[in-house]
Design an enzyme around this catalytic site. Structure first.
Site, PDB file in Angstrom:
ATOM      1  N   ARG A   1     -38.262 -10.992  64.336  1.00 21.17           N
ATOM      2  CA  ARG A   1     -39.264 -10.669  65.365  1.00 21.17           C
ATOM      3  C   ARG A   1     -40.058  -9.418  64.981  1.00 21.17           C
ATOM      4  NH1 ARG A   1     -37.417 -14.906  66.257  1.00 21.17           N
ATOM      5  NH2 ARG A   1     -36.416 -15.666  68.149  1.00 21.17           N
TER       6      ARG A   1
ATOM      7  N   SER B   1     -38.638 -13.680  76.124  1.00 18.39           N
ATOM      8  CA  SER B   1     -37.514 -12.742  75.951  1.00 18.39           C
ATOM      9  C   SER B   1     -38.048 -11.316  76.010  1.00 18.39           C
ATOM     10  CB  SER B   1     -36.853 -12.948  74.587  1.00 18.39           C
ATOM     11  OG  SER B   1     -36.489 -14.295  74.436  1.00 18.39           O
TER      12      SER B   1
ATOM     13  N   GLU C   1     -38.970  -6.297  73.192  1.00 17.12           N
ATOM     14  CA  GLU C   1     -39.739  -7.132  72.256  1.00 17.12           C
ATOM     15  C   GLU C   1     -41.258  -6.982  72.473  1.00 17.12           C
ATOM     16  OE1 GLU C   1     -38.358 -11.237  71.182  1.00 17.12           O
ATOM     17  OE2 GLU C   1     -40.364 -11.734  71.899  1.00 17.12           O
TER      18      GLU C   1
END
Ligand code: FAD
Ligand code: NAP
Length: 344
Positions: free
Chosen positions: A169, A243, A338
């Site tokens: 990520r 998320s 994130e």
């Protein structure tokens, strides 16, 4: 000196419809760009005036505070082209194309490899930012190269996979040089041969339930869509950015100690280390389904924070802090956000 004219530049624009949390954020200036030329002009203008510049795709991986000074540029560059070399297909897609539509288009053409990444919101240009991943495939595995505008020099640069420094990520564009490059187009390396990736239990179970033993890429695409629709909140109904925390990766000895203390902890090997399921950690701290004012932790998936309506970035960040503090206290594990926050 030539004066830069941008007649479409709008002032004091509410970005509520441009971010999937649905936060009301006012952009001092806003421009939707449909050509490289107007993007270059906008960047030159922002640089010349010293305005902060925020590049926006679909707004599905960011948290917007109430006021955004400077210029917000929404990338609406469109177009796709293809170069076929035997079994390999190099598909070049402009940054403003919708991600899910691009996945569906590639399958329709018989170009395989993106099916596990179905139904991820947002644009093609944002996909390399955090090396999007789902159901056992990460973008970097299907990535060939990209073209980006360097906002510091005005030059257009070509990036190979190695140059993008992809991680979990993560990429050069998200971490090492945030905000420096505006991605213009991405070239994917796809295949005319079907090679289904079936690493995730949930995906295999879904296919089995439909009696599919040898899935085609279309079967995988449809299965991923079904799972996602059943599990994740639709941003058009409940504000969210998917998320909210990354799954933390810990050293093997750390994982063993945690496993001894919490035998049902959910974790997966990641090289020499272990990736912990952050959703499990948050759930075990009792957060699943709980709210703090207008924002909360989604009832079906503790990794997703939601805006129940009328929430702000401050409400959300207060909730995120409380969740992180609980996880740190109980498990000694730090959670990292994130999405990015604007202004930082
Ligand atoms: P934005 O939110 O608009 O922007 C994200 C970041 O990229 C910002 O920093 C922005 O400045 C920058 N950016 C955008 N476009 C460009 C460009 N052209 N050039 C340079 N910088 C740019 N992510 C996953 O990895 N896997 C998933 O399975 C997944 N599922 C999701 C499910 C839901 C319901 C939601 C809401 C989100 C999910 N996400 C997932 C997160 C998100 O969809 C992805 O990260 C997506 O790639 C973001 O695209 P966007 O166009 O909305 O980016
Ligand atoms: P899940 O199936 O409940 O699994 C929980 C976590 O365990 C996932 O985050 C996944 O990590 C990991 N995992 C499960 N099976 C694995 C395996 N075989 N090998 C390695 N790791 C495994 O997860 P979910 O929340 O429903 O999400 C399903 C997939 O969609 C995941 O890949 C997830 O990343 C992706 N997704 C991402 C976002 C986002 O915003 N980033 C939002 C929704 C869904 P990984 O996350 O590393 O894959």
């Amino acid at each position: 000196m030539t004066t830069i004219q941008l007649p479409q530049l709008q002032r004091d624009v509410d970005l509520r419809a441009f971010n999937t949390f649905g936060f009301s954020a006012r952009a001092e200036r806003f421009l939707r760009v449909e050509s490289l030329e107007s993007l270059q002009q906008a960047v030159a203008l922002a640089r010349g005036q010293g305005w902060p510049l925020l590049v926006l795709g679909g707004g599905s991986n960011l948290v917007l505070r109430e006021r955004l000074p400077g210029l917000v540029v929404q990338i609406a560059l469109k177009g796709r082209s293809v170069h076929i070399d035997g079994e390999t297909v190099l598909a070049t897609v402009a940054a403003g194309e919708n991600w899910h539509e691009t996945v569906a288009w590639s399958l329709g053409q018989g170009y395989y490899g993106l099916e596990n990444l179905a139904l991820i919101p947002g644009t093609v240009g944002a996909a390399p930012m955090q090396n999007i991943g789902a159901y056992g495939v990460e973008l970097e595995e299907r990535f060939h190269s990209l073209k980006a505008l360097d906002t510091e020099t005005g030059a257009i640069r070509h990036f190979t996979r190695e140059a993008c420094a992809f991680g979990y990520r993560d990429s050069l564009f998200k971490s090492a040089q945030p905000g420096r490059y505006i991605i213009l187009e991405v070239t994917f390396a796809l295949s005319r041969a079907a090679l289904p990736v079936l690493r995730y239990r949930a995906l295999v179970d879904e296919l089995e339930q439909h009696g599919i033993a040898s899935p085609t890429p279309l079967d995988v695409f449809e299965a991923v869509c079904r799972i996602r629709r059943s599990k994740l909140p639709d941003p058009s109904e409940v504000g969210n950015a998917g998320s909210f925390f990354k799954n933390p990766v810990v050293a093997a000895d750390r994982y063993r100690a945690l496993h001894e203390a919490f035998p049902d902890i959910v974790a997966y090997p990641a090289g020499d280390a272990y990736k912990l399921a952050a959703g499990w950690l948050i759930d075990r701290c009792g957060w699943k389904g709980r709210s703090l004012g207008p924002v909360g932790v989604y009832r079906n998936q503790a990794l997703v924070l939601v805006n129940g309506g009328g929430g702000t970035a401050s409400d959300l960040l207060a909730l995120a802090d409380a969740v992180r503090a609980s996880v740190l206290e109980r498990f000694g594990v730090e959670l990292e956000m994130e999405p990015r926050i604007y202004p930082a």
